[in-house]
Scaffold this motif. Sequence first.
Motif, PDB file in Angstrom:
ATOM      1  N   HIS A   1      -4.176  -8.370  -6.504  1.00 34.69           N
ATOM      2  CA  HIS A   1      -4.415  -8.105  -7.932  1.00 34.69           C
ATOM      3  C   HIS A   1      -5.858  -8.463  -8.289  1.00 34.69           C
ATOM      4  CE1 HIS A   1      -4.025  -8.291 -12.313  1.00 34.69           C
ATOM      5  NE2 HIS A   1      -2.960  -7.520 -12.148  1.00 34.69           N
TER       6      HIS A   1
ATOM      7  N   SER B   1       0.828  -1.209   0.000  1.00 33.20           N
ATOM      8  CA  SER B   1       0.000   0.000   0.000  1.00 33.20           C
ATOM      9  C   SER B   1       0.865   1.262   0.000  1.00 33.20           C
ATOM     10  CB  SER B   1      -0.949  -0.001   1.197  1.00 33.20           C
ATOM     11  OG  SER B   1      -0.240  -0.054   2.413  1.00 33.20           O
TER      12      SER B   1
ATOM     13  N   LYS C   1       1.825   1.667  -3.603  1.00 30.77           N
ATOM     14  CA  LYS C   1       0.691   2.126  -4.398  1.00 30.77           C
ATOM     15  C   LYS C   1       0.403   3.604  -4.139  1.00 30.77           C
ATOM     16  CE  LYS C   1      -1.384  -2.474  -4.535  1.00 30.77           C
ATOM     17  NZ  LYS C   1      -2.458  -3.348  -4.023  1.00 30.77           N
TER      18      LYS C   1
ATOM     19  N   ALA D   1      -1.988   5.747  -6.723  1.00 25.91           N
ATOM     20  CA  ALA D   1      -3.206   4.955  -6.900  1.00 25.91           C
ATOM     21  C   ALA D   1      -4.440   5.737  -6.465  1.00 25.91           C
ATOM     22  CB  ALA D   1      -3.104   3.651  -6.111  1.00 25.91           C
TER      23      ALA D   1
END
Length: 366
Positions: free
Chosen positions: A253, A39, A42, A47
């Motif tokens: 994913h 995280s 990301k 993200a």
Amino acid sequence: MQAVVMHAPEDYRLEERPVPTPAAHELLIQVEAVGVCASDLKAYAGAAKFWGDENRDRWVEPGIIPGHEITGTVVQGSDEILAHHGVSVGDRIVVEQIVPCGECMYCQRGWYWMCAPHDMFGFKHYHGGMAEYMIVPKLARAHRISKDIAPQHAAYAEPLSCSMHAVERAELEFDDVVVIAGAGPIGLGAIIGAAHKNPKLVIALDFDDEKLELAKKCGADLTLNPSKVDIYEEIRGLTGGYGADVYIECTGHPSAVPQGLNLAAQARPLRGVLRVQGERLRGLVDHLRRQGARRARRPPRPAHLARRHQDHREGRPAPRRDLHPPVRPRRLPEGPRLGRRLRRRLRQGLHPPRPLSTAPLIPDQP
């Protein structure tokens, strides 16, 4: 002190910050180690889950120090806050990533990991561990650890706890065939936990053969590389065509969601962890619909029958049918709002407090 500060996607800076001064209800710790979670990567990459887009608000706060897999040594705190956390100055601790509010419905029920505000170290409201020192508030969950544990191992407690939580939620049984997708840190932790539950078979999936070798050392009975074998045929062949009893998703994913739905045995409810993405929800909806139908038609188990016979012998009345209605999932919303609304309903459970529609998905059985 030196600290990594998050300003924007791909704009993280090493800065000089003053050492924070703890208030009466706060601990100050000297950070020994901090993990880098997927995280974190990301968020760094920008993200939308963290920085927002046209469908969601920004969740992270610019100016926050990231890092939520943390271990450190207590260096300062009032007697009150030391007693609250059950620690002393000089103790080593690990902290959980979430800082629960203690007031929402989930916290009041004891499910603090589902806290509605969901404040977390390193993302919003609370600075994380990518600094030399950090504040641990009263609402945080701190745990004292041994001085003999290496810092990098202690920081792994947070992702390992995610793995153990998934395994516990899966309620493994001795005859289960368990498939764990992903052999990264969380996947390996899930493999360790699942192997200690002693199911019939633990199968690890990953595209990296080196990770699969680690999976074997952690307790996997069988490892499969989806780029080299047909995992569906392999697993169905091992289970007489039925599929896996338990599927635990540890990759993050989106493609792993339909993979789990297709691998799961039809006669068993889907258990484990699925990181659901909006474009993959249709298969999950269909699967939950089918499982709801099966659960509604499921015959009583022998233990339930024995309990009813004992109630009859001892003169206790049988439970009223209307107090134990069968599971009948309601129709879920269509269109672009499906992902957001379904995630909210799943957090509330399969029986939401207010049905989305009164039209049942499954007609009443005669």
